[in-house]
Motif scaffolding. Structure first.
Motif, PDB file in Angstrom:
ATOM      1  N   LEU A 141      14.801 -21.653  -6.728  1.00 52.40           N
ATOM      2  CA  LEU A 141      15.133 -20.569  -5.809  1.00 52.40           C
ATOM      3  C   LEU A 141      13.843 -19.911  -5.344  1.00 52.40           C
ATOM      4  O   LEU A 141      12.904 -19.731  -6.118  1.00 52.40           O
ATOM      5  N   LYS A 142      13.837 -19.567  -4.066  1.00 49.86           N
ATOM      6  CA  LYS A 142      12.706 -18.807  -3.527  1.00 49.86           C
ATOM      7  C   LYS A 142      13.246 -17.765  -2.569  1.00 49.86           C
ATOM      8  O   LYS A 142      14.072 -18.060  -1.705  1.00 49.86           O
ATOM      9  N   THR A 143      12.805 -16.529  -2.761  1.00 54.48           N
ATOM     10  CA  THR A 143      13.196 -15.456  -1.859  1.00 54.48           C
ATOM     11  C   THR A 143      12.005 -14.534  -1.634  1.00 54.48           C
ATOM     12  O   THR A 143      11.138 -14.398  -2.509  1.00 54.48           O
ATOM     13  N   SER A 144      11.958 -13.919  -0.472  1.00 56.76           N
ATOM     14  CA  SER A 144      10.858 -13.014  -0.165  1.00 56.76           C
ATOM     15  C   SER A 144      11.323 -11.976   0.840  1.00 56.76           C
ATOM     16  O   SER A 144      12.352 -12.139   1.512  1.00 56.76           O
ATOM     17  N   GLY A 145      10.549 -10.908   0.934  1.00 58.82           N
ATOM     18  CA  GLY A 145      10.886  -9.858   1.876  1.00 58.82           C
ATOM     19  C   GLY A 145       9.899  -8.723   1.789  1.00 58.82           C
ATOM     20  O   GLY A 145       8.787  -8.873   1.264  1.00 58.82           O
ATOM     21  N   MET A 146      10.289  -7.566   2.293  1.00 59.56           N
ATOM     22  CA  MET A 146       9.406  -6.410   2.325  1.00 59.56           C
ATOM     23  C   MET A 146      10.210  -5.139   2.095  1.00 59.56           C
ATOM     24  O   MET A 146      11.350  -5.020   2.564  1.00 59.56           O
ATOM     25  N   ASP A 147       9.609  -4.209   1.340  1.00 59.21           N
ATOM     26  CA  ASP A 147      10.161  -2.870   1.157  1.00 59.21           C
ATOM     27  C   ASP A 147       9.313  -1.881   1.938  1.00 59.21           C
ATOM     28  O   ASP A 147       8.072  -1.906   1.846  1.00 59.21           O
ATOM     29  N   LEU A 148       9.968  -1.017   2.705  1.00 58.16           N
ATOM     30  CA  LEU A 148       9.281   0.026   3.464  1.00 58.16           C
ATOM     31  C   LEU A 148       9.888   1.370   3.093  1.00 58.16           C
ATOM     32  O   LEU A 148      11.118   1.504   3.022  1.00 58.16           O
ATOM     33  N   GLY A 149       9.032   2.359   2.885  1.00 57.15           N
ATOM     34  CA  GLY A 149       9.513   3.689   2.552  1.00 57.15           C
ATOM     35  C   GLY A 149       8.732   4.758   3.288  1.00 57.15           C
ATOM     36  O   GLY A 149       7.516   4.639   3.475  1.00 57.15           O
ATOM     37  N   PHE A 150       9.433   5.786   3.724  1.00 62.40           N
ATOM     38  CA  PHE A 150       8.818   6.912   4.423  1.00 62.40           C
ATOM     39  C   PHE A 150       9.328   8.195   3.790  1.00 62.40           C
ATOM     40  O   PHE A 150      10.537   8.346   3.566  1.00 62.40           O
ATOM     41  N   PHE A 173       3.497  13.954   3.693  1.00 62.33           N
ATOM     42  CA  PHE A 173       3.991  12.704   4.285  1.00 62.33           C
ATOM     43  C   PHE A 173       3.377  11.512   3.561  1.00 62.33           C
ATOM     44  O   PHE A 173       2.212  11.534   3.157  1.00 62.33           O
ATOM     45  N   SER A 174       4.175  10.446   3.376  1.00 64.06           N
ATOM     46  CA  SER A 174       3.649   9.221   2.780  1.00 64.06           C
ATOM     47  C   SER A 174       4.428   8.028   3.293  1.00 64.06           C
ATOM     48  O   SER A 174       5.603   8.138   3.675  1.00 64.06           O
ATOM     49  N   ILE A 175       3.752   6.894   3.306  1.00 64.19           N
ATOM     50  CA  ILE A 175       4.360   5.614   3.683  1.00 64.19           C
ATOM     51  C   ILE A 175       4.075   4.626   2.557  1.00 64.19           C
ATOM     52  O   ILE A 175       2.954   4.554   2.046  1.00 64.19           O
ATOM     53  N   THR A 176       5.087   3.853   2.177  1.00 63.36           N
ATOM     54  CA  THR A 176       4.881   2.745   1.246  1.00 63.36           C
ATOM     55  C   THR A 176       5.357   1.465   1.911  1.00 63.36           C
ATOM     56  O   THR A 176       6.387   1.449   2.601  1.00 63.36           O
ATOM     57  N   ALA A 177       4.601   0.423   1.726  1.00 61.39           N
ATOM     58  CA  ALA A 177       4.984  -0.890   2.250  1.00 61.39           C
ATOM     59  C   ALA A 177       4.581  -1.931   1.213  1.00 61.39           C
ATOM     60  O   ALA A 177       3.421  -1.966   0.772  1.00 61.39           O
ATOM     61  N   ASP A 178       5.529  -2.763   0.807  1.00 65.52           N
ATOM     62  CA  ASP A 178       5.268  -3.772  -0.221  1.00 65.52           C
ATOM     63  C   ASP A 178       5.959  -5.080   0.145  1.00 65.52           C
ATOM     64  O   ASP A 178       7.175  -5.110   0.358  1.00 65.52           O
ATOM     65  N   TYR A 179       5.163  -6.126   0.226  1.00 68.98           N
ATOM     66  CA  TYR A 179       5.702  -7.480   0.380  1.00 68.98           C
ATOM     67  C   TYR A 179       6.016  -8.013  -1.016  1.00 68.98           C
ATOM     68  O   TYR A 179       5.285  -7.763  -1.977  1.00 68.98           O
ATOM     69  N   TRP A 180       7.107  -8.772  -1.125  1.00 63.93           N
ATOM     70  CA  TRP A 180       7.471  -9.356  -2.410  1.00 63.93           C
ATOM     71  C   TRP A 180       7.945 -10.788  -2.204  1.00 63.93           C
ATOM     72  O   TRP A 180       8.512 -11.139  -1.172  1.00 63.93           O
ATOM     73  N   ARG A 181       7.687 -11.598  -3.222  1.00 64.84           N
ATOM     74  CA  ARG A 181       8.123 -12.995  -3.198  1.00 64.84           C
ATOM     75  C   ARG A 181       8.460 -13.429  -4.610  1.00 64.84           C
ATOM     76  O   ARG A 181       7.712 -13.180  -5.550  1.00 64.84           O
ATOM     77  N   VAL A 182       9.626 -14.053  -4.773  1.00 64.62           N
ATOM     78  CA  VAL A 182      10.086 -14.514  -6.081  1.00 64.62           C
ATOM     79  C   VAL A 182      10.326 -16.013  -6.002  1.00 64.62           C
ATOM     80  O   VAL A 182      10.988 -16.497  -5.085  1.00 64.62           O
ATOM     81  N   LYS A 183       9.785 -16.740  -6.976  1.00 61.46           N
ATOM     82  CA  LYS A 183      10.055 -18.176  -7.123  1.00 61.46           C
ATOM     83  C   LYS A 183      10.636 -18.419  -8.506  1.00 61.46           C
ATOM     84  O   LYS A 183      10.118 -17.896  -9.496  1.00 61.46           O
ATOM     85  N   LEU A 184      11.688 -19.202  -8.565  1.00 65.90           N
ATOM     86  CA  LEU A 184      12.308 -19.549  -9.839  1.00 65.90           C
ATOM     87  C   LEU A 184      12.515 -21.052  -9.918  1.00 65.90           C
ATOM     88  O   LEU A 184      13.003 -21.663  -8.960  1.00 65.90           O
ATOM     89  N   ASP A 185      12.166 -21.632 -11.055  1.00 68.17           N
ATOM     90  CA  ASP A 185      12.436 -23.040 -11.334  1.00 68.17           C
ATOM     91  C   ASP A 185      13.340 -23.123 -12.567  1.00 68.17           C
ATOM     92  O   ASP A 185      13.546 -22.133 -13.275  1.00 68.17           O
ATOM     93  N   GLN A 186      13.850 -24.334 -12.784  1.00 65.14           N
ATOM     94  CA  GLN A 186      14.790 -24.547 -13.897  1.00 65.14           C
ATOM     95  C   GLN A 186      15.974 -23.580 -13.811  1.00 65.14           C
ATOM     96  O   GLN A 186      16.470 -23.069 -14.809  1.00 65.14           O
ATOM     97  N   PHE A 187      16.401 -23.357 -12.578  1.00 72.17           N
ATOM     98  CA  PHE A 187      17.514 -22.459 -12.269  1.00 72.17           C
ATOM     99  C   PHE A 187      18.775 -22.965 -12.960  1.00 72.17           C
ATOM    100  O   PHE A 187      19.167 -24.109 -12.811  1.00 72.17           O
ATOM    101  N   PHE A 237       0.842  -1.198   0.000  1.00 71.34           N
ATOM    102  CA  PHE A 237       0.000   0.000   0.000  1.00 71.34           C
ATOM    103  C   PHE A 237       0.875   1.245   0.000  1.00 71.34           C
ATOM    104  O   PHE A 237       2.068   1.210   0.356  1.00 71.34           O
ATOM    105  N   VAL A 238       0.257   2.356  -0.424  1.00 69.29           N
ATOM    106  CA  VAL A 238       0.834   3.693  -0.320  1.00 69.29           C
ATOM    107  C   VAL A 238      -0.155   4.540   0.464  1.00 69.29           C
ATOM    108  O   VAL A 238      -1.320   4.665   0.064  1.00 69.29           O
ATOM    109  N   TYR A 239       0.289   5.080   1.587  1.00 65.54           N
ATOM    110  CA  TYR A 239      -0.592   5.887   2.435  1.00 65.54           C
ATOM    111  C   TYR A 239      -0.055   7.305   2.502  1.00 65.54           C
ATOM    112  O   TYR A 239       1.080   7.539   2.932  1.00 65.54           O
TER     113      TYR A 239
END
Length: 977
Positions: free
Chosen positions: A791-800, A733-747, A723-725
């Motif tokens: 491969l699988k990776t995930s995380g979150m981006d936060l911005g203010f 003022f604004s806040i951004t928060a984004d969850y992300w997840r990447v999956k890769l096969d046949q690496f 979301f962006v608030y």
């Protein structure tokens, strides 16, 4: 090639829209009369945001985009594009930069979004592909080849975008937006130097722009030069620090300045063999006593492995490689008619750079350089052949150096326009990029010549001069053009006739090795975009397009470096050998469609609800077709809040390096599963005794790393939501928060040799990848690149962000961008849990790489810190401005110990401290001088040194992540006319 269900659904949804678009192309003016035109102001405000081909007024879309504007770039004090870009929190892993000496040196800087690898991050310039760097023909772009003076801003798309841009857009997209309407003359001069007086940097830019009634043009030139930083001049890198069984110490190598020689005990009677270091075996290991000539056995003593080590870090290695760039560029547009405009961009860059590493370590063993010292050499006091002689050749020959000359050509030209007065626009362009590179390598020896020079020799009775001979004692068998070389004495003294003769002899067998490489990229694309029809919530927009791309790479190696078929050594020292050249090409034809569909607008709980759909079909000449699609949702329940989500198919086509690289030998460590074999598995343990007595005799095997022209693309998916608030009650003022997840096969990867052997032993797979000798030992392995892993990776981006209300003290703005890495899991062989990648050999059950460091020189994925952040506080008042920027990299864990995991005191896991770097700059704008300006700054204000990482390959730290220079002062003057 399998196509995911999402692809089917979106293709069905877009098919009628694509058909409508094609019809529009034939009758744009008619449709313009049927569809009420949107307000002129809205059309003017529409732009294309990275991640979409559709022009729209909204800057915030379903995909998160991080923007670096020109002011941020200038206030960073960076002299190159890579310097400021690699601070971005979403960049992790093991991207290269000029701080990387051994394994770098070409002046290049690459981008590694999410730590997924430099060839899984797409780099664009004004939305179009840029020519890749030379390195391994891996498709990665050297961002330092993009003209810095031309950059208006950089948009970093932190989302999968294969449906929009095609291959490589897995970790995201970095899009350099260039300046357009520049008018006048601008010249700038930059100078910087470290607090220790090195890393001297100069940069000069000149840009001229003019705008006329029918077009605009911009011309420019730049020059920058950055001097080196020696590893010896920084405490953290002045020694090869190591941890052994928990004890901090100084490492090094046994190939030392006074040599290491293994001779039979019976032939070393003139040596003091009562020394405990002499042992009791049939052979003794000796070294020359420092200061002695080495002409008699009494000049030698027994080798002490605890103290007889060589500090290679302080002898030639660099923490910053020297680089020099010259660039020319031009861009322009010309209005051919009211509705058609021609445009072009041309860029040329020449980079001269180099790396230096410690002097050559001669190693005469048969498995290495295979050059013995003859017992009949006039310089050998032991009278027997020495087949295991090791010597650091400082002051014998020049230190090992590779000098690069790289040119980058990129030209793009095309047409764009609009269909009448409608919302529809189109563009078509052709781009050509070429990167030729030449290298000149010094510091290696010609092996056949060295074999002769270390072979039998004598004093010529006719001249009294030393000569090389084929037959000991027979001057008639003298070898023409050969002078005997002394590797048992000290370095030659250039002030004596004998020393001059030795240096002349070495110069005969110290060639300059030349090679060349070239990458080529040809791209044609055409796009059309506009509004199809109106729904109650707004216009349905469509973009469709086609692209054809041809990529090729070739190289030409010096014949001295080519390993003949069936051999493992070439005509020079083994580390510089190669099995041949790369020469490959592929082409791809692509078609895509993207739609933006407004579902709701200005209703309760839905000020806006949009859905975006996209799909792209790519047909490759080497593996066939693949379809990748994307769906995005933008929901504004009320004006302050935007909720967004995307789900995208992604893929990476194998690069030319993956497909066609020459075979490379590797001395790989392995543990034989047939140790203690008692029968029952003849396929894996052919020739191994079945009485349980077998133990491998060597823990290393020559493994040939082989490219694979039959590779398929990596495939996966990316999910983001957040979301962006922007609260109306706190303007600015604004806040951004984004969850992300990447999956890769046949690496695409090479499997570790242990995995291949264990797979054969346990499952009967990959048994054709190795052969055993008569004693049962693994004699040789063949390791072919394949689509093995996942491969699988995930995380979150936060911005203010907060733009403070302007007050009597001026304007303040605050930006904080952070990335959190929750998981990073790699399975080298899909479906086999035993191939899960971990960072700690001493903790076998430990898997997962989030929060760890494994150097890519050890086939690792680099720095996977869980938290990264970039905080910027800026202030301005009138013509005065200042900023304070802080970069943070969280602590990581490494496997630091070089002892065996079974040794008492072995440390399996060590915490590497976090790293914080603070930069400050202040600037002043001169209104009376057409807004000319001066900026003064300090990078790394607190002189923070990079943390000690015992497992770090370069300088006992991570040169790809941390600042290696320390406190750095800089100034930039910009004049505008």
């Amino acid at each position: 090639m399998s196509i995911q269900p999402l692809s089917h659904a979106i293709r069905r949804a877009l098919l009628p829209l694509s058909t409508a678009a094609l019809a529009l192309g034939a009758a744009g003016s008619v449709l313009a009369q049927d569809t009420p035109p949107k307000e002129e102001a809205t059309n003017l405000d529409r732009i294309q945001v990275t991640g979409s081909r559709i022009k729209r007024a909204d800057l915030e879309t379903s995909s998160p985009v991080f923007t670096i504007d020109r002011q941020n770039i200038e206030s960073s004090g960076a002299a190159t594009v890579g310097e400021f870009l690699q601070r971005t929190p979403a960049i992790a892993g093991a991207a290269t930069n000029p701080q990387v000496n051994n394994g770098g040196g070409a002046g290049a800087a690459t981008v590694d979004l999410r730590g997924l690898g430099v060839n899984r991050s797409l780099v664009l310039v004004d939305g179009k592909r840029w020519i890749g760097t030379i390195s391994n023909a891996n498709g990665a772009v050297d961002v330092n080849s993009i003209p810095m003076a031309l950059i208006e801003r950089v948009e970093v798309l932190k989302d999968g975008a294969s449906a929009i841009y095609g291959s490589d857009a897995i970790g995201g997209v970095v899009n350099f937006i260039l300046r357009k309407d520049f008018e006048g003359l601008e010249a700038s001069a930059f100078y910087g130097i470290s607090s220790r007086g090195d890393a001297d940097t100069q940069r000069f830019d000149a840009t001229f722009g003019m705008v006329g009634d029918k077009g605009r043009m911009m011309l420019g030139a730049s020059y920058d030069k950055e001097d080196s930083v020696s590893a010896a001049d920084r405490t953290y890198s002045s020694q090869p620090y190591q941890l052994y069984a928990g004890e901090h110490g100084i490492g090094g190598t046994s190939r030392i300045l006074t040599g290491r020689y293994v001779v039979p005990r019976t032939s070393a009677t003139g040596v003091d063999l009562t020394d405990p270091n002499c042992g009791s075996g049939d052979n003794v290991t000796l070294t020359r006593i420092d200061g002695r000539p080495g002409s008699s056995q009494s000049d030698f003593r027994c080798f002490n492995p605890a103290t007889d080590v060589y500090n290679f870090q302080a002898d030639g290695n660099l923490n910053l490689t020297p680089q020099e760039r010259t660039a020319l560029f031009m861009s322009g547009t010309y209005q051919l008619s009211d509705n058609i405009e021609a445009f072009m961009l041309g860029s040329w860059l020449r980079t001269e750079s180099s790396f230096f590493i410690a002097p050559l370590p001669f190693d005469g063993r048969a498995a290495v350089d295979n050059v013995p010292i003859s017992g009949d050499s006039i310089y050998n006091p032991f009278g027997v052949d020495i087949t295991d002689a090791r010597l650091r050749l400082r002051d014998f020959i020049p230190t090992r150096t590779t000098r690069f000359e790289t040119e980058t050509y990129q030209i793009t030209g095309g047409l764009r326009g609009v269909f009448g007065d409608s919302s529809w626009s189109w563009d078509a362009s052709y781009g050509y990029g070429r990167t030729p590179q030449t290298t000149a390598v010094r510091g290696y020896l010609y092996s056949p010549g060295l074999t002769d020079a270390l072979g039998p020799s004598m004093i010529d009775p006719a001249t009294g001069n030393p000569i090389c001979v084929r037959t000991p004692g027979d001057p008639d068998t003298a070898i023409a053009g050969c002078l005997p070389v002394n590797f048992l004495g000290p370095p030659p003294d250039p002030n004596t006739p004998a020393g001059q003769a030795q240096l002349a002899a070495l110069e005969l067998i110290n060639p300059t090795i030349h090679s060349s490489n070239e990458n080529d990229l040809k791209v044609f694309n055409a796009n059309v975009t506009g509004d199809l029809f109106n729904l109650p919530a707004g216009a349905v927009s469509l973009a469709v397009g086609v692209e054809r791309r041809i990529e090729s790479a070739s190289s030409s190696s010096d014949f001295l470096t080519i390993i003949p078929p069936g051999e493992t050594v070439c005509l020079i020292t083994q580390e510089a050998c190669t099995f041949g050249d790369i020469n490959g090409e592929f082409d791809v034809n692509e078609i895509y469609a993207e739609a933006l569909i407004p579902l709701l607008a200005d209703v309760p709980f839905a000020e806006k609800l949009n859905v975006s759909l996209g799909t792209r079909y790519s047909d490759y000449s080497n593996f066939g077709g693949t379809t990748n699609s994307k769906i995005g949702v933008e929901w504004k329940p009320f004006s302050d809040l935007l909720v967004r989500a995307t789900y995208a198919d992604v893929f990476r086509a194998p690069t030319i390096g993956d497909l066609y690289s020459p075979t490379v030998p590797s001395a790989s460590t392995y543990t034989d599963p047939c140790n203690g074999y008692t029968g029952g598995n003849p396929g894996a343990c052919a020739g191994v005794p079945t009485d349980g007595s077998f133990r491998q005799s060597n823990n290393q095997v020559t493994s040939f790393q082989v490219a694979n022209p039959d590779l398929l693309p990596e495939e996966g998916d990316v999910l983001t939501y957040g979301f962006v608030y922007s609260p109306s009650w706190l303007e600015g003022f604004s806040i951004t928060a984004d969850y992300w997840r990447v999956k890769l096969d046949q690496f695409i990867t090479n499997l570790p040799e242990n995995v291949l052997l264990n797979q054969c032993y346990n499952f009967g797979r990959f048994c054709d990848t190795f052969i055993r000798d008569d004693a049962g030992d693994v004699a040789q392995m063949t390791n072919v690149t394949g689509n093995f892993g996942s491969l699988k990776t995930s995380g979150m981006d936060l911005g203010f962000r907060y733009l403070f209300p302007e007050g009597p003290w001026g304007k303040f703005s605050w930006n904080l961008d952070t990335t959190y890495l929750a998981e990073y899991d790699v399975q080298l062989l899909s479906g086999d849990p035993s191939s899960n990648v971990g960072a700690f050999p001493g903790i076998p059950e430990s898997t997962g790489l989030a929060g760890t460091f494994v150097d890519n020189a050890s086939s690792g994925f680099g720095n996977m810190a869980r938290w990264r952040a970039l905080n910027d506080l800026s202030w301005s008042r009138g013509n005065l401005s200042a900023s304070l920027t802080t970069r943070y990299v969280h602590h990581v864990y490494e496997a630091p110990d070089v002892a065996d995991v079974t040794d008492p005191g072995y440390v399996a896991k060590r915490r590497v401290p976090s790293f914080t770097q603070t930069d400050f700059q202040i600037g002043y704008r001169f209104e009376d001088l057409k807004n000319s300006s001066i900026q003064i700054g300090v990078r790394n204000l607190t002189d923070r040194q990079p943390p000690l990482i015992y497992s770090g390959f370069n300088a006992s730290t991570d040169m790809r992540t941390y600042d290696a220079i320390g406190r750095y002062y800089w100034m930039r003057w910009t004049a505008r006319f």
